[in-house]
Design a protein around this motif. Structure first.
Motif, PDB file in Angstrom:
ATOM      1  N   LEU A  87      -2.987 -13.850 -21.596  1.00 42.64           N
ATOM      2  CA  LEU A  87      -2.523 -14.559 -20.408  1.00 42.64           C
ATOM      3  C   LEU A  87      -1.368 -13.801 -19.747  1.00 42.64           C
ATOM      4  N   PHE A  88      -0.450 -13.245 -20.571  1.00 41.96           N
ATOM      5  CA  PHE A  88       0.677 -12.490 -20.030  1.00 41.96           C
ATOM      6  C   PHE A  88       0.189 -11.212 -19.336  1.00 41.96           C
ATOM      7  N   SER A  89      -0.769 -10.533 -19.929  1.00 42.50           N
ATOM      8  CA  SER A  89      -1.321  -9.321 -19.328  1.00 42.50           C
ATOM      9  C   SER A  89      -2.002  -9.645 -18.004  1.00 42.50           C
ATOM     10  N   SER A  90      -2.724 -10.749 -17.970  1.00 39.53           N
ATOM     11  CA  SER A  90      -3.395 -11.154 -16.727  1.00 39.53           C
ATOM     12  C   SER A  90      -2.368 -11.449 -15.641  1.00 39.53           C
ATOM     13  N   PHE A  91      -1.272 -12.078 -16.030  1.00 38.02           N
ATOM     14  CA  PHE A  91      -0.223 -12.383 -15.059  1.00 38.02           C
ATOM     15  C   PHE A  91       0.392 -11.086 -14.520  1.00 38.02           C
ATOM     16  N   ILE A  92       0.615 -10.117 -15.408  1.00 42.57           N
ATOM     17  CA  ILE A  92       1.167  -8.825 -14.975  1.00 42.57           C
ATOM     18  C   ILE A  92       0.231  -8.155 -13.979  1.00 42.57           C
ATOM     19  N   ILE A  93      -1.060  -8.156 -14.288  1.00 43.36           N
ATOM     20  CA  ILE A  93      -2.043  -7.512 -13.402  1.00 43.36           C
ATOM     21  C   ILE A  93      -2.062  -8.191 -12.035  1.00 43.36           C
ATOM     22  N   LEU A  94      -2.027  -9.520 -12.048  1.00 44.12           N
ATOM     23  CA  LEU A  94      -2.059 -10.255 -10.774  1.00 44.12           C
ATOM     24  C   LEU A  94      -0.793  -9.986  -9.959  1.00 44.12           C
ATOM     25  N   SER A  95       0.369 -10.098 -10.625  1.00 40.87           N
ATOM     26  CA  SER A  95       1.628 -10.004  -9.891  1.00 40.87           C
ATOM     27  C   SER A  95       1.986  -8.578  -9.512  1.00 40.87           C
ATOM     28  N   ARG A  96       1.598  -7.588 -10.369  1.00 44.61           N
ATOM     29  CA  ARG A  96       2.021  -6.218 -10.126  1.00 44.61           C
ATOM     30  C   ARG A  96       0.971  -5.390  -9.395  1.00 44.61           C
ATOM     31  N   ILE A  97      -0.290  -5.828  -9.396  1.00 43.90           N
ATOM     32  CA  ILE A  97      -1.341  -4.998  -8.812  1.00 43.90           C
ATOM     33  C   ILE A  97      -2.154  -5.757  -7.756  1.00 43.90           C
ATOM     34  N   ILE A  98      -2.811  -6.870  -8.186  1.00 48.41           N
ATOM     35  CA  ILE A  98      -3.790  -7.531  -7.313  1.00 48.41           C
ATOM     36  C   ILE A  98      -3.138  -8.014  -6.015  1.00 48.41           C
ATOM     37  N   TYR A  99      -2.085  -8.813  -6.140  1.00 47.44           N
ATOM     38  CA  TYR A  99      -1.450  -9.368  -4.944  1.00 47.44           C
ATOM     39  C   TYR A  99      -0.844  -8.280  -4.048  1.00 47.44           C
ATOM     40  N   PRO A 100      -0.082  -7.301  -4.608  1.00 45.79           N
ATOM     41  CA  PRO A 100       0.449  -6.237  -3.734  1.00 45.79           C
ATOM     42  C   PRO A 100      -0.644  -5.425  -3.050  1.00 45.79           C
ATOM     43  N   LEU A 101      -1.724  -5.121  -3.786  1.00 46.68           N
ATOM     44  CA  LEU A 101      -2.802  -4.341  -3.185  1.00 46.68           C
ATOM     45  C   LEU A 101      -3.516  -5.116  -2.088  1.00 46.68           C
ATOM     46  N   GLU A 102      -3.657  -6.408  -2.290  1.00 42.34           N
ATOM     47  CA  GLU A 102      -4.289  -7.245  -1.265  1.00 42.34           C
ATOM     48  C   GLU A 102      -3.456  -7.214   0.025  1.00 42.34           C
ATOM     49  N   THR A 103      -2.150  -7.358  -0.131  1.00 43.45           N
ATOM     50  CA  THR A 103      -1.251  -7.300   1.032  1.00 43.45           C
ATOM     51  C   THR A 103      -1.277  -5.920   1.668  1.00 43.45           C
ATOM     52  N   LEU A 104      -1.288  -4.879   0.822  1.00 41.81           N
ATOM     53  CA  LEU A 104      -1.313  -3.514   1.328  1.00 41.81           C
ATOM     54  C   LEU A 104      -2.603  -3.224   2.078  1.00 41.81           C
ATOM     55  N   LYS A 105      -3.723  -3.779   1.597  1.00 40.23           N
ATOM     56  CA  LYS A 105      -5.014  -3.575   2.264  1.00 40.23           C
ATOM     57  C   LYS A 105      -4.973  -4.120   3.677  1.00 40.23           C
ATOM     58  N   ASN A 106      -4.419  -5.300   3.844  1.00 41.03           N
ATOM     59  CA  ASN A 106      -4.342  -5.909   5.172  1.00 41.03           C
ATOM     60  C   ASN A 106      -3.496  -5.059   6.113  1.00 41.03           C
ATOM     61  N   SER A 107      -2.387  -4.535   5.577  1.00 37.82           N
ATOM     62  CA  SER A 107      -1.527  -3.684   6.413  1.00 37.82           C
ATOM     63  C   SER A 107      -2.244  -2.399   6.818  1.00 37.82           C
ATOM     64  N   MET A 108      -2.993  -1.808   5.881  1.00 40.75           N
ATOM     65  CA  MET A 108      -3.700  -0.567   6.177  1.00 40.75           C
ATOM     66  C   MET A 108      -4.816  -0.784   7.185  1.00 40.75           C
ATOM     67  N   LEU A 109      -5.469  -1.948   7.126  1.00 45.99           N
ATOM     68  CA  LEU A 109      -6.504  -2.254   8.129  1.00 45.99           C
ATOM     69  C   LEU A 109      -5.896  -2.298   9.521  1.00 45.99           C
ATOM     70  N   ARG A 110      -4.700  -2.846   9.630  1.00 41.29           N
ATOM     71  CA  ARG A 110      -4.035  -2.889  10.931  1.00 41.29           C
ATOM     72  C   ARG A 110      -3.631  -1.473  11.374  1.00 41.29           C
ATOM     73  N   LEU A 111      -3.161  -0.667  10.405  1.00 38.12           N
ATOM     74  CA  LEU A 111      -2.790   0.703  10.755  1.00 38.12           C
ATOM     75  C   LEU A 111      -4.007   1.517  11.182  1.00 38.12           C
ATOM     76  N   ALA A 112      -5.162   1.216  10.542  1.00 38.92           N
ATOM     77  CA  ALA A 112      -6.389   1.930  10.903  1.00 38.92           C
ATOM     78  C   ALA A 112      -6.796   1.654  12.341  1.00 38.92           C
ATOM     79  N   LYS A 113      -6.368   0.529  12.865  1.00 38.79           N
ATOM     80  CA  LYS A 113      -6.660   0.168  14.263  1.00 38.79           C
ATOM     81  C   LYS A 113      -5.525   0.626  15.186  1.00 38.79           C
ATOM     82  N   ASN A 114      -4.681   1.597  14.641  1.00 36.62           N
ATOM     83  CA  ASN A 114      -3.555   2.135  15.409  1.00 36.62           C
ATOM     84  C   ASN A 114      -2.521   1.080  15.776  1.00 36.62           C
ATOM     85  N   ASP A 115      -2.464   0.000  14.978  1.00 35.00           N
ATOM     86  CA  ASP A 115      -1.431  -1.013  15.187  1.00 35.00           C
ATOM     87  C   ASP A 115      -0.205  -0.580  14.389  1.00 35.00           C
TER      88      ASP A 115
END
Length: 883
Positions: free
Chosen positions: A240-268
């Motif tokens: 459970l602790f490992s899953s929490f680390i993966i979610l908090s340190r990787i999944i959520y940041p990458l999800e946010t980063l993906k959205n930002s990169m999609l906007r940058l790809a549209k020259n925003d």
């Protein structure tokens, strides 16, 4: 902590606890097995103990039945039970307490298909302790004693009794009463009790031990069950602790980063990059995206700037796709082509709309993209006019190296083309001027060398005369020295011209560097001593003795620098040091002269530059250091100077060289003046052809003193007549003559029947290499440059006439040295002093009373010309009495 390190740590912890869990479960299963084994052992042991008791009961029951019934079946069963217990016959497969109850009917036979093993051995295998086995063995022994009574009773039924030795050998009537008495006697019952008593003790001890073993294994199993439960619980928490680390340190940041990169790809470029405080790979990715955003912003600005630059570029620029279609043009390209904008040209084929093609030929792919390098190309404007261009074409490839098109930068060179004719004319004028310079130098050389030939030649002839006094000889030395100085100036000017034209000859040869330096030392030592200056030479042990380089060029460099040091040094002296530096030869010429200030250091290597520092020092042409620098550069090196006014200078230079495997030994010729020739022919006839009388006279006198017959001619016609009327052995031919020159005259002589093999030696004041090469091509055998040196004439005569000269020194030394008056010790000391170039010691030794007069004079003559090697060789020959 980095994600990689965190995951590695979690992985290690998870694997460790998983391994621990597996280990605990393995121990748990092992404990269960041990508990089961304890129960099985307990059961099996009880069966074996019970079998011992049961076999005793079965034997008793069968024996009593036999005693009562006399049925032999029971006797057989008795012995079968006994044999099974003792391991004589196989055991039944299912040997239990009621086994023999099923075999009470007549004709019943036991099924003996099991293992053949004694009960005692089964007890050992069961793992009983020593005390337990002792009780079982005791019970078995008591059972065997009981069996003895039972056998005795059964034998009584058969009428077989024991003899006095206890053996059943006596025969009598069956005695049932005796048998029953035995089987029901007090002794029999005591024997029976004796069997059961150790068995009862065994049961108690065995039960106590096995119960403790079972209880121990049960406790261990319960403990391990608790460990397994705790381990599983901790593993669940860890997952459970490992899953929490993966979610908090990787999944959520990458999800946010993906959205930002999609906007940058549209020259925003207004897109916000998520903040990630952990110093891990995701933070680095976010940092990379931030850099990407920054670079993208800069790229947009750069593209805008490049577009502005492209629009303002002074050259035309356009792009082509893989088919040769125009994709873009800058404003200058449109202007040069006569278009107001690029719209009318975009999408058109270059070779149809712009490139001028008057042959209607088909273009290759590279030509369509202007990737074929051509000297000339032309574009046509909107108004159909044509203008020449120069261009640079750059191919464009994708990642797979597939050609996608090209970018072409071009400019209008109409003005350059107009200037091209003027440039060609200027080049031609420069070549003509250079040719004029060469002609001038050649003529100057010829005009100066011609009188110098007479001056130096006649001066040498007069010096060799025995009819002149010492004062006249000194005057002749002055004339010869001045002439040689003038010749040196001429040679320096010619050599400088060769160097500047890049025509200097680089003749690489193998030579003895030590001998070369020794010659230079001999050349300069007395000159320095005459000015009361010291002169030393030091050669490092690292420097090889035999090298491969340009010996003459190296000599000239060192002579120029040593002469310079001598000229500008008034007190102290100079030294020459030779060493190795980075696979090159390093030469250092250090003097204590007047020095050079910084403002003059750059000028001294310029042609015709003279530094007038001291009025007492005679000026020169100013060419020596300029030529020296160029010669060093030709030998792959460089020269530098360190100097302090009134303290001295250090010139040091490097040259390339190769170590030589050849061992070159120079022979020293002790001979001097030629007074005649010897050979097969008594008199040789030599023809001299020269339009200048003084040159003919000089050669005539040089050759006549050797005993040759000399005939002369001043032009081609006279030369042909003289050649026809005389038997000529060799011809000295001047090259530059009026009307018909020497080369053409030589050709005509070669065309005569007796002129094909005659040696023809060219004599010319022209000193350029091309003059020599031209003469040699036309059949001239050798080439001598004016002023002519007598040594070269002698070598030429030796080579082409195969002569042996008679030398004056040979005659003098063979006939006039009084060897008895010359002490060997004196010769030895003079020889040693000559090897160290010790002039003062040599002068002292030859002025002693022990020195013979002729030897004194001969050595003095050698000292005047610094010929220390000849002095050494003369002494060695006198010591060996070879003279």
């Amino acid at each position: 902590m980095k994600l990689k390190q965190l995951f590695l740590l979690l992985f290690i912890i998870n694997i460790s606890f998983l391994s621990l869990l597996v280990f605990i479960i393995s121990d748990y299963h092992q404990a269960i097995k041990q508990m089961e084994d304890a129960y099985k052992m307990q059961h099996k042991s009880l069966i074996l103990a019970n079998e011992l008791r049961q076999s005793s009961d079965d034997l008793t029951r069968v024996a009593r039945t036999y005693v009562i019934t006399g049925n032999k079946m029971y006797e057989e069963q008795f012995h079968t039970i006994l044999d099974i217990r003792n391991g004589i016959i196989p055991r039944p497969l299912n040997y239990n307490s009621i086994y023999w109850d099923f075999l009470t009917l007549n004709g019943s036979k036991p099924s003996l298909e099991g293992e053949t093993i004694a009960l005692r051995n089964l007890m050992k295998q069961a793992g009983f302790q020593e005390e337990e086995l002792a009780l079982l063995y005791k019970s078995q022994k008591e059972s065997d004693d009981l069996t003895y009574l039972e056998i005795k009773a059964m034998n009584a039924i058969k009428g077989i009794l024991q003899d006095s030795f206890g053996f059943y050998t006596k025969k009598s009537k069956p005695n049932f009463e005796l048998a029953r008495d035995i089987m029901h006697s007090q002794k029999y019952h005591k024997a029976k009790i004796a069997i059961m008593k150790p068995l009862d003790q065994f049961y108690k001890a065995f039960k106590h031990r096995t119960n403790m073993k079972v209880e121990e294994t049960e406790n261990e199993v319960k403990l391990l069950e608790r460990y397994v439960s705790f381990a599983i619980l901790f593993l669940i928490v860890l997952v459970l602790f490992s899953s929490f680390i993966i979610l908090s340190r990787i999944i959520y940041p990458l999800e946010t980063l993906k959205n930002s990169m999609l906007r940058l790809a549209k020259n925003d470029m207004e897109a916000q990059i998520p903040v990630h405080e952990n110093n891990d790979e995701v933070s680095e990715m976010i940092g990379t995206v931030e850099i990407f955003k920054k670079n993208a912003i800069e790229l947009i600005h750069s593209e805008q700037k490049n577009k502005s630059i492209l629009d303002l570029a002074g050259d035309g620029i356009f792009g082509l796709d893989e088919k040769g279609k125009l994709t873009f043009l800058n404003p200058m390209a449109c202007k040069l082509l006569g278009f107001s904008s690029q719209e009318k040209l975009i999408g058109q084929y270059l070779y149809e709309s712009i490139i001028y093609n008057d042959t209607n030929k088909k273009f290759t792919r590279n030509e369509k993209l202007m990737l074929s390098k051509k000297m000339d190309a032309s574009f046509k404007k909107l108004n159909k006019s044509v203008f020449p261009i120069k261009y640079v074409s750059t191919p464009i490839y994708n990642k797979k190296k597939i050609l996608l098109g090209s970018v072409v930068v071009f400019s209008d060179i109409t003005k350059e083309k107009k200037n091209e004719k003027q440039l060609k004319k200027a080049i031609k004028d420069a070549k003509d001027a250079n040719e004029s310079k060469s002609i001038f130098l050649a003529n100057m050389s010829h005009e100066l060398r011609t009188p110098l030939n007479a001056i130096l030649g006649f001066a040498q002839l007069l010096k060799d005369s025995r009819n002149i006094n010492s004062s006249e000889k000194e005057n002749l030395n002055t004339i010869q020295s001045s002439g040689e100085h003038l010749l040196k100036i001429i040679n320096e000017i010619l050599q400088l011209s060769k160097i500047e034209a890049g025509k200097i000859d680089v003749n690489i040869n193998d030579f003895n560097l030590y001998d070369c330096i020794d010659e230079l030392k001999q050349m300069f030592l007395s000159r320095y001593e005459n000015k009361n200056l010291t002169f030393t030479v030091t050669i490092s042990e690292k420097v090889p003795q035999y090298i491969r380089a340009n010996e003459q060029m190296l000599k000239q460099i060192l002579i120029n620098l040593l002469a310079n040091a001598l000229k500008f040094t008034l007190t102290g002296g100079a030294s020459l040091n030779i060493n190795l530096s980075n696979s090159q030869l390093l030469f250092e010429i250090i003097d204590t002269g007047i020095g050079i200030d910084n403002k003059h250091k750059k000028l001294i290597f310029q042609p015709f530059e003279q530094i007038n520092i001291n009025s007492n020092i005679k000026n020169s042409t100013g060419l020596g250091l300029s030529i020296t620098k160029k010669l060093i550069s030709t030998m792959g090196g460089s020269i530098s100077i360190e100097s302090t006014p009134n303290k001295g200078s250090k010139f040091y230079f490097l040259i390339n060289f190769e170590a030589s495997k050849k061992r070159i030994i120079k022979e020293v010729n002790l001979q001097k003046r030629i007074i005649g020739i010897s050979g097969i022919k008594d008199v040789y006839t030599i023809l001299i052809v020269d339009d200048i009388k003084e040159n003919r006279t000089l050669l005539d006198q040089m050759l006549s003193r050797y005993g040759f017959k000399v005939v002369q001619a001043q032009n081609c016609t006279e030369a042909l007549q003289v050649f026809e009327n005389n038997q000529i052995d060799l011809i000295f031919m001047d090259i530059l003559m009026p009307e018909i020159n020497g080369i053409e005259t030589s050709k005509q002589i070669r065309n005569l029947s007796k002129g094909k093999d005659i040696p023809i030696i060219a004599v010319s004041a022209h000193a350029f290499k091309k003059d020599k090469e031209e003469a040699m091509k036309e059949g001239i055998n050798s080439f001598l440059t004016k002023p002519i040196q007598s040594e070269l004439i002698e070598e030429t005569l030796k080579e082409y006439l195969s002569l042996e000269f008679i030398y004056e020194e040979t005659i003098i030394e063979n006939h006039k040295f009084d060897l008895e008056k010359i002490p060997k010790k004196l010769l030895f000391e003079i020889n040693e002093a000559s090897k160290t170039l010790d002039r003062k010691t040599i002068e002292f030794l030859i002025n002693t009373e022990d020195c013979e007069e002729l030897l004194n004079q001969k050595i003095k003559d050698y000292l005047k010309t610094y010929k220390f090697q000849k002095i050494s060789l003369l002494c060695e020959k006198l010591l060996l009495r070879e003279i």
